[in-house]
Design an enzyme around this catalytic site. Structure first.
Site, mmCIF file in Angstrom:
data_model
loop_
_atom_site.group_PDB
_atom_site.id
_atom_site.type_symbol
_atom_site.label_atom_id
_atom_site.label_comp_id
_atom_site.label_asym_id
_atom_site.label_seq_id
_atom_site.Cartn_x
_atom_site.Cartn_y
_atom_site.Cartn_z
ATOM 1 N N CYS A 1 0.828 -1.219 0.000
ATOM 2 C CA CYS A 1 0.000 0.000 0.000
ATOM 3 C C CYS A 1 0.857 1.260 0.000
ATOM 4 O O CYS A 1 0.358 2.348 -0.265
ATOM 5 C CB CYS A 1 -0.946 0.013 1.199
ATOM 6 S SG CYS A 1 -0.094 0.113 2.782
ATOM 7 N N ASP B 1 2.242 2.688 2.565
ATOM 8 C CA ASP B 1 2.139 3.486 3.788
ATOM 9 C C ASP B 1 3.415 3.367 4.622
ATOM 10 O O ASP B 1 4.067 2.330 4.629
ATOM 11 C CB ASP B 1 0.931 3.037 4.617
ATOM 12 C CG ASP B 1 -0.387 3.381 3.930
ATOM 13 O OD1 ASP B 1 -0.341 4.067 2.890
ATOM 14 O OD2 ASP B 1 -1.444 2.982 4.432
ATOM 15 N N CYS C 1 -3.076 5.236 5.784
ATOM 16 C CA CYS C 1 -4.534 5.184 5.857
ATOM 17 C C CYS C 1 -5.026 5.474 7.279
ATOM 18 O O CYS C 1 -4.243 5.537 8.230
ATOM 19 C CB CYS C 1 -5.009 3.807 5.421
ATOM 20 S SG CYS C 1 -4.651 2.543 6.649
ATOM 21 N N CYS D 1 -2.412 -2.927 8.791
ATOM 22 C CA CYS D 1 -2.127 -1.565 9.256
ATOM 23 C C CYS D 1 -1.625 -1.605 10.707
ATOM 24 O O CYS D 1 -0.728 -0.849 11.083
ATOM 25 C CB CYS D 1 -3.375 -0.692 9.153
ATOM 26 S SG CYS D 1 -4.273 -0.889 7.595
#
Ligand code: FES
Length: 137
Positions: free
Chosen positions: A35, A37, A60, A104
């Site tokens: 992603c 991140d 995110c 995450c």
């Protein structure tokens, strides 16, 4: 049922411990290759305890909420406890994350461990081999 818990929304919209510690004793930066991140954790250590912690997360909402909750969970704690914080514990403290957002919370665990390792490395302390820092997936 809402996709995100109230706690996730609270920590996403009002994140705790955002920022930088200029003279940090340990810094951990990790990223997720899929992603893109990135999460960075700054630790201030006093007498083997986390006296201060800040984070910067370019990612995110779940990553921001996970960073915020994780920093709250380790503030004031001895490093031995800090190394036992898992992504599962962070997600549980947030009231859960959707399955496809669990990675995450992995970033938070990995960033914390990387920051502790950085502190240990700088101070010639051996990092416990049973607390591996895995690449986030
Ligand atoms: Fe990558 Fe959340 S989508 S950390």
């Amino acid at each position: 049922m809402a996709l995100y818990s109230e706690k996730v929304m609270d920590h996403f919209t009002h994140p705790r411990n955002v920022g930088i510690i200029e003279d940090a004793d340990g810094i951990g930066e990790v990223g997720n290759g899929k992603c893109g991140d990135i999460m960075k954790i700054y630790l201030k250590i006093k007498d083997g305890m986390v006296s201060d912690v800040k984070f910067e997360t370019f990612g995110c909402g779940s990553a921001i909420a996970s960073s915020s909750m994780a920093t709250e969970m380790i503030k004031g704690k001895p490093l031995s406890d800090v190394l036992t914080v898992t992504n599962k514990a962070v997600a549980e403290a947030l009231g859960g994350l959707p399955a496809y957002k669990m990675h995450c919370s992995v970033l938070a665990e990995e960033a914390i461990k990387a920051a502790v390792k950085d502190y240990y490395d700088k101070n010639g302390i051996e990092y416990p081999i049973d607390s591996p820092i895995c690449p986030a997936v």
